[in-house]
Motif scaffolding. Sequence first.
Motif, mmCIF file in Angstrom:
data_model
loop_
_atom_site.group_PDB
_atom_site.id
_atom_site.type_symbol
_atom_site.label_atom_id
_atom_site.label_comp_id
_atom_site.label_asym_id
_atom_site.label_seq_id
_atom_site.Cartn_x
_atom_site.Cartn_y
_atom_site.Cartn_z
ATOM 1 N N TRP A 166 -8.607 -4.132 -1.793
ATOM 2 C CA TRP A 166 -8.836 -2.778 -1.287
ATOM 3 C C TRP A 166 -7.752 -2.478 -0.262
ATOM 4 C CZ3 TRP A 166 -10.616 1.221 -3.244
ATOM 5 C CH2 TRP A 166 -11.221 2.275 -2.539
ATOM 6 N N PHE A 167 -7.845 -1.339 0.376
ATOM 7 C CA PHE A 167 -6.813 -0.933 1.329
ATOM 8 C C PHE A 167 -6.699 -1.885 2.516
ATOM 9 C CE2 PHE A 167 -7.884 2.970 -0.878
ATOM 10 C CZ PHE A 167 -6.641 3.552 -1.092
ATOM 11 N N ASP A 168 -7.829 -2.367 3.023
ATOM 12 C CA ASP A 168 -7.834 -3.123 4.277
ATOM 13 C C ASP A 168 -8.017 -4.618 4.102
ATOM 14 O OD1 ASP A 168 -7.543 -0.851 5.926
ATOM 15 O OD2 ASP A 168 -9.675 -0.400 5.719
ATOM 16 N N TYR A 212 -2.170 4.407 4.018
ATOM 17 C CA TYR A 212 -3.106 4.745 2.943
ATOM 18 C C TYR A 212 -2.527 5.747 1.950
ATOM 19 C CZ TYR A 212 -6.393 2.486 6.133
ATOM 20 O OH TYR A 212 -7.022 1.587 6.959
ATOM 21 N N HIS A 213 -1.237 5.990 2.019
ATOM 22 C CA HIS A 213 -0.610 6.979 1.141
ATOM 23 C C HIS A 213 -0.547 6.501 -0.309
ATOM 24 C CE1 HIS A 213 2.194 10.266 0.114
ATOM 25 N NE2 HIS A 213 2.897 9.357 -0.557
ATOM 26 N N HIS A 214 -0.442 5.188 -0.529
ATOM 27 C CA HIS A 214 -0.282 4.675 -1.893
ATOM 28 C C HIS A 214 -1.514 3.866 -2.301
ATOM 29 C CE1 HIS A 214 1.054 1.137 0.441
ATOM 30 N NE2 HIS A 214 0.636 0.437 -0.603
ATOM 31 N N PRO A 215 -1.771 3.730 -3.597
ATOM 32 C CA PRO A 215 -2.968 3.024 -4.078
ATOM 33 C C PRO A 215 -2.768 1.520 -4.117
ATOM 34 C CG PRO A 215 -1.733 3.828 -5.949
ATOM 35 C CD PRO A 215 -0.996 4.316 -4.717
ATOM 36 N N GLY A 242 -4.442 -6.009 2.625
ATOM 37 C CA GLY A 242 -4.717 -5.064 1.549
ATOM 38 C C GLY A 242 -3.491 -4.205 1.337
ATOM 39 N N SER A 243 -3.658 -3.136 0.595
ATOM 40 C CA SER A 243 -2.485 -2.316 0.283
ATOM 41 C C SER A 243 -1.894 -1.647 1.517
ATOM 42 C CB SER A 243 -2.858 -1.259 -0.763
ATOM 43 O OG SER A 243 -3.910 -0.426 -0.309
ATOM 44 N N ARG A 244 -2.675 -1.477 2.583
ATOM 45 C CA ARG A 244 -2.115 -0.837 3.780
ATOM 46 C C ARG A 244 -1.110 -1.736 4.508
ATOM 47 N NH1 ARG A 244 -4.153 -2.022 9.115
ATOM 48 N NH2 ARG A 244 -5.971 -3.392 9.100
ATOM 49 N N HIS A 245 -1.079 -3.016 4.163
ATOM 50 C CA HIS A 245 -0.140 -3.927 4.799
ATOM 51 C C HIS A 245 1.187 -4.003 4.045
ATOM 52 C CE1 HIS A 245 -4.173 -5.342 6.055
ATOM 53 N NE2 HIS A 245 -3.577 -5.561 7.201
#
Length: 432
Positions: free
Chosen positions: A85-87, A161-164, A38-41
Motif C-alpha cells: 500500500w502507500f504507507d 501519493y501522486h503515483h499508484p 510503501g509506494s510513498r517512499h
Amino acid sequence: MPLDYPVHRRTLPNGLRVVVSPDHTVPNVTVNLWVGVGSRHEQAGRTGFAHLFEHLMFQGSRNVRSGEHFEALMAEGGRLNATTWFDRTNYFETVPKGALELALWLEADRHAHLLDALTQENLDNQRDVVKEEKRQRYDNQPYGTALIDVYATVFPEGHPYHHPTIGSMEDLDAAGLEDVHAFFRRYYAPDNTVVTLCGDVEPGEGFALVERYFGGIESRAEEPRPTLAQLEPLTAPVRVERREQVPNDRLHVAFRLPVDGTDELVAATVALDCLGGLSTSRLVRRLVRREQSAVGAHATAWGFVDGVSLGFVVIDAAPDADPADLEAALVEELERLAADGPTEAELEASIAQSERAWLSALASQEERADLLSRYALLHDDPELVNTHLDRVRAVTAERVVEVTRRWLRPESRAVVAYLDASGDADATEAVA
C-alpha cells in the motif's frame, strides 16, 4: 463497554517492535509483519519498487529456495499472503501453533538474507509477473486506471501519493539488480519493521521466539525522512475526463482529507458515510431510489500518514442520465450537509455501521493482527484497536458540519469522469 483485547509490546535491541496479543480460542497463531515501506517512499523513475519487493520476497532467501515459503507453511495447514500500500508492505501467515517457529524462521531468513537469492533471473521473472498484473488489474479493466487518475489529480506532481503502488511499465523496465538491492538494504531492516503475534501464544513465549529468530538481524534502515506538512484542500475544482468503452458513465469525486489517526479524519469519515457510505445515505436515497438517475453511489475515506488522506465519492450513472446533473446533485448535498449537518438518524446509522465493521474486523484473528501491526508501525500505539470506537462514538453533528465545511467544500473537489464511448469509433480522452 470499552474493548479490552490484550496488547503486549516490546522493542528489541535492534529496533524491531514486537506485539503479542494472546487468544486461546483456537490452537493457531497469526504472524503479521508490517515493513515501513510503501509506494510513498519511492523515488521518481523508480516507482513500483515496494510492490515488486512483495513478489521478490517469495522467491527464496539464503536457506529457502524459490516458492518454498508457500510450500512449507501450506504443508502444515497454514495460509499466507502479502500486500503493498502507500504507507507500508505487509506479510502475514496463520499457522497451527506447532508451526509457529517454522513461520518465524522463514520470515527471519528472508528479512535478513533475501539478497543471497535475489538474482537477475528472479528479478526478471517477477518484473514480468508484476507487469502482467498491471495489465490485468489496471490497463485492461473498465475504469481500471480511474484511481490512478484520482491520485494524480488530487495530489500534485512529486507528492508521495501522486503515483499508484503498481508503478509504471517504464520504471519497472528500468529497474536494475543493484537498484533493488539498494532498496532492500535501505528499508528492510528490524528498526523499520513490526512483528505481531496474535493467537495461541503467551507474551513471554512470543517475545522469546521473535528474539530468537529476529534478534540477530542488524539494524540498517536509514533515518526516516520528515513527514510532510498538512496538505490543504484544493482551492478550485479540477477535473479529468476520459472517453472509453465502459459499462456506464462513472464519476469519481475526490477530496483531500486530514491525516490518519486524527479525530478530524474520524469525523470526515462519518460525513462521507452520511453522504454516500451507507445504504441509507443521501446520494443513495436521492439518486438511486428517488430520481433513479444513478445505479449506484458510494463514498469512502482512506487514511494516509504523510500529511494528508484521501476521500472520494463514486457515482454510476443510469442510462441516459447526464453526469453533469449527478455532479450538481452531489454539490447540493454537500452544501446541505455543511449547512444543516446530519440528521440524528444519519449520525446514528454511520456510528452503528462503523461499530459493526470494526467489531467484525477485530473478531477475525488475522484482521486483528493486521490492525495491531498497522497502529504499532504508523502510530506507535497498537492499543488504538481498543480505543478507536470511542473516537467514533464521540463524533457529533456539529463536528460533522465543521469537517464538511473545512474538507468537503464543493470547490475543493477533483473530478475524474469516465464517459462511455462505446458508440464512438474515434473515442479520445480529454483532460481539462
